[in-house]
Design an enzyme around this catalytic site. Sequence first.
Site, PDB file in Angstrom:
ATOM      1  N   ASN A  11       0.876  -1.177   0.000  1.00  0.00           N
ATOM      2  CA  ASN A  11       0.000   0.000   0.000  1.00  0.00           C
ATOM      3  C   ASN A  11       0.912   1.226   0.000  1.00  0.00           C
ATOM      4  O   ASN A  11       1.478   1.583   1.028  1.00  0.00           O
ATOM      5  CB  ASN A  11      -0.884  -0.035   1.256  1.00  0.00           C
ATOM      6  CG  ASN A  11      -1.766   1.200   1.378  1.00  0.00           C
ATOM      7  OD1 ASN A  11      -1.827   2.013   0.458  1.00  0.00           O
ATOM      8  ND2 ASN A  11      -2.445   1.333   2.511  1.00  0.00           N
ATOM      9  N   TRP A  12       1.039   1.832  -1.186  1.00  0.00           N
ATOM     10  CA  TRP A  12       1.961   2.972  -1.308  1.00  0.00           C
ATOM     11  C   TRP A  12       1.323   4.280  -0.843  1.00  0.00           C
ATOM     12  O   TRP A  12       1.965   5.332  -0.879  1.00  0.00           O
ATOM     13  CB  TRP A  12       2.460   3.092  -2.758  1.00  0.00           C
ATOM     14  CG  TRP A  12       3.426   2.016  -3.151  1.00  0.00           C
ATOM     15  CD1 TRP A  12       3.986   1.078  -2.330  1.00  0.00           C
ATOM     16  CD2 TRP A  12       3.968   1.761  -4.465  1.00  0.00           C
ATOM     17  NE1 TRP A  12       4.834   0.255  -3.043  1.00  0.00           N
ATOM     18  CE2 TRP A  12       4.841   0.655  -4.357  1.00  0.00           C
ATOM     19  CE3 TRP A  12       3.800   2.356  -5.723  1.00  0.00           C
ATOM     20  CZ2 TRP A  12       5.539   0.137  -5.448  1.00  0.00           C
ATOM     21  CZ3 TRP A  12       4.495   1.837  -6.811  1.00  0.00           C
ATOM     22  CH2 TRP A  12       5.360   0.739  -6.673  1.00  0.00           C
ATOM     23  N   LYS A  13       0.061   4.224  -0.450  1.00  0.00           N
ATOM     24  CA  LYS A  13      -0.650   5.409   0.067  1.00  0.00           C
ATOM     25  C   LYS A  13      -0.426   6.607  -0.860  1.00  0.00           C
ATOM     26  O   LYS A  13      -0.468   6.457  -2.080  1.00  0.00           O
ATOM     27  CB  LYS A  13      -0.214   5.682   1.514  1.00  0.00           C
ATOM     28  CG  LYS A  13      -0.365   4.438   2.398  1.00  0.00           C
ATOM     29  CD  LYS A  13      -0.224   4.693   3.859  1.00  0.00           C
ATOM     30  CE  LYS A  13      -0.429   3.390   4.620  1.00  0.00           C
ATOM     31  NZ  LYS A  13      -0.419   3.527   6.045  1.00  0.00           N
ATOM     32  N   HIS A 100      -9.956   1.290   4.422  1.00  0.00           N
ATOM     33  CA  HIS A 100      -8.704   1.491   5.166  1.00  0.00           C
ATOM     34  C   HIS A 100      -8.960   2.506   6.287  1.00  0.00           C
ATOM     35  O   HIS A 100      -9.729   3.445   6.109  1.00  0.00           O
ATOM     36  CB  HIS A 100      -7.608   1.990   4.217  1.00  0.00           C
ATOM     37  CG  HIS A 100      -6.249   1.984   4.857  1.00  0.00           C
ATOM     38  ND1 HIS A 100      -5.862   2.966   5.735  1.00  0.00           N
ATOM     39  CD2 HIS A 100      -5.219   1.107   4.787  1.00  0.00           C
ATOM     40  CE1 HIS A 100      -4.637   2.689   6.167  1.00  0.00           C
ATOM     41  NE2 HIS A 100      -4.232   1.563   5.608  1.00  0.00           N
ATOM     42  N   GLU A 102      -7.345   4.914   7.320  1.00  0.00           N
ATOM     43  CA  GLU A 102      -7.062   6.314   6.962  1.00  0.00           C
ATOM     44  C   GLU A 102      -8.216   6.913   6.167  1.00  0.00           C
ATOM     45  O   GLU A 102      -8.413   8.123   6.158  1.00  0.00           O
ATOM     46  CB  GLU A 102      -5.720   6.392   6.199  1.00  0.00           C
ATOM     47  CG  GLU A 102      -4.554   6.179   7.157  1.00  0.00           C
ATOM     48  CD  GLU A 102      -3.288   5.623   6.535  1.00  0.00           C
ATOM     49  OE1 GLU A 102      -3.170   5.616   5.292  1.00  0.00           O
ATOM     50  OE2 GLU A 102      -2.416   5.177   7.306  1.00  0.00           O
ATOM     51  N   GLU A 171      -5.974  -4.705  10.702  1.00  0.00           N
ATOM     52  CA  GLU A 171      -4.980  -3.661  10.925  1.00  0.00           C
ATOM     53  C   GLU A 171      -5.323  -2.865  12.182  1.00  0.00           C
ATOM     54  O   GLU A 171      -6.197  -1.990  12.143  1.00  0.00           O
ATOM     55  CB  GLU A 171      -4.939  -2.692   9.740  1.00  0.00           C
ATOM     56  CG  GLU A 171      -4.554  -3.325   8.421  1.00  0.00           C
ATOM     57  CD  GLU A 171      -3.937  -2.295   7.476  1.00  0.00           C
ATOM     58  OE1 GLU A 171      -2.783  -2.469   7.115  1.00  0.00           O
ATOM     59  OE2 GLU A 171      -4.623  -1.316   7.140  1.00  0.00           O
ATOM     60  N   GLY A 177       1.934   2.510  10.910  1.00  0.00           N
ATOM     61  CA  GLY A 177       2.945   3.562  10.778  1.00  0.00           C
ATOM     62  C   GLY A 177       3.720   3.855  12.061  1.00  0.00           C
ATOM     63  O   GLY A 177       4.504   4.790  12.106  1.00  0.00           O
ATOM     64  N   SER A 217       2.734  -1.847  10.570  1.00  0.00           N
ATOM     65  CA  SER A 217       4.174  -1.867  10.857  1.00  0.00           C
ATOM     66  C   SER A 217       4.844  -3.213  10.562  1.00  0.00           C
ATOM     67  O   SER A 217       5.741  -3.638  11.285  1.00  0.00           O
ATOM     68  CB  SER A 217       4.439  -1.429  12.308  1.00  0.00           C
ATOM     69  OG  SER A 217       4.066  -0.077  12.459  1.00  0.00           O
ATOM     70  N   GLY A 238       2.650  -1.043   4.437  1.00  0.00           N
ATOM     71  CA  GLY A 238       2.743   0.372   4.071  1.00  0.00           C
ATOM     72  C   GLY A 238       4.199   0.796   3.968  1.00  0.00           C
ATOM     73  O   GLY A 238       4.850   0.610   2.947  1.00  0.00           O
TER      74      GLY A 238
HETATM   75  P1  PGA Z   1       2.343   0.478   7.777  1.00  0.00           P
HETATM   76  O1  PGA Z   1       0.936   0.699   7.042  1.00  0.00           O
HETATM   77  O2  PGA Z   1       2.920  -0.804   7.278  1.00  0.00           O
HETATM   78  O3  PGA Z   1       3.161   1.673   7.395  1.00  0.00           O
HETATM   79  O4  PGA Z   1       2.056   0.424   9.249  1.00  0.00           O
HETATM   80  C1  PGA Z   1       0.070  -0.371   6.831  1.00  0.00           C
HETATM   81  C2  PGA Z   1      -1.238   0.100   6.249  1.00  0.00           C
HETATM   82  O5  PGA Z   1      -1.681   1.215   6.568  1.00  0.00           O
HETATM   83  O6  PGA Z   1      -1.857  -0.602   5.462  1.00  0.00           O
END
Ligand code: PGA
Length: 254
Positions: A11-13, A100, A102, A171, A177, A217, A238
């Site tokens: 997931n490159w966001k 997600h 976010e 998640e 993150g 993470s 991520g």
């Molecule tokens: P992260 O993000 O690996 O940076 O914790 C994962 C995600 O939001 O899917």
Amino acid sequence: MKNFEKIIIANWKMQLSTEQSVVLAKELVAQLKDQNLASEKMLVICPDFTSLHAVGAVLEGSGIALGAQDGFYEDKGAFTGQVSLQQLKHLGCEYVILGHSERRALGETDKLVNQKVAKALSLGLTPIICVGETFEQRQEGSKGEVIMRQVYEALQGISISEGQSVIIAYEPVWVIGSGQAISGQEAAETVLMIKQSYVDVMEGENMPALNIIYGGSVDGQNIAQFTRQPNIKGALVGGASLQAASFLAVIKNS
Ligand code: PGA
């Protein structure tokens, strides 16, 4: 979706420019080919909307699938700023991340997630449905309730046809993150709860393979603590997916 041993999703966001996305995709394709890793594991890359076309061209024929980070359920119309799941399908996406945390933080509701899941499946896209508790919900002791509700609401009224599959990503929101993942054992316990919620909402009928993955993470060092759990099929990654070396370490150690 074919039956792969492991599923690793990047997931490159909103972290990379299109140029950087293309460079990273090329690097991954080249290195995976050299190390013959792409054929053993299901790999999916989810760039931002503006990079999908260019990254899709790089991934073509590589064995790595293209995914989007969201998508709207209407096909077309007066929906300023939306990108339809149908448009994403036409762009070559096979997967789509839905719900997600976010996006939920920006107002995405369980109902919207449900409408998007239904549409994705009707188009033959595999939805990657994200569920997870916030730190406050965990402290209040409502983690189980929150996750069961998210699974239930995302999938209620939905029928999954033969040959289709759904991925649920557990998640924990407070871990995303943070650089600090939860233990493999806690993830495995939560995954069992998700599995039970899936059986409940599908009422024991029409239940094609459910693949549950962990996210939050994940890196090359901790991935094995999740993927060695019998019910955890892979990871949504991520931060560690933003460089070829760190993403390859996740793939190799999964
Ligand atoms: P992260 O993000 O690996 O940076 O914790 C994962 C995600 O939001 O899917």
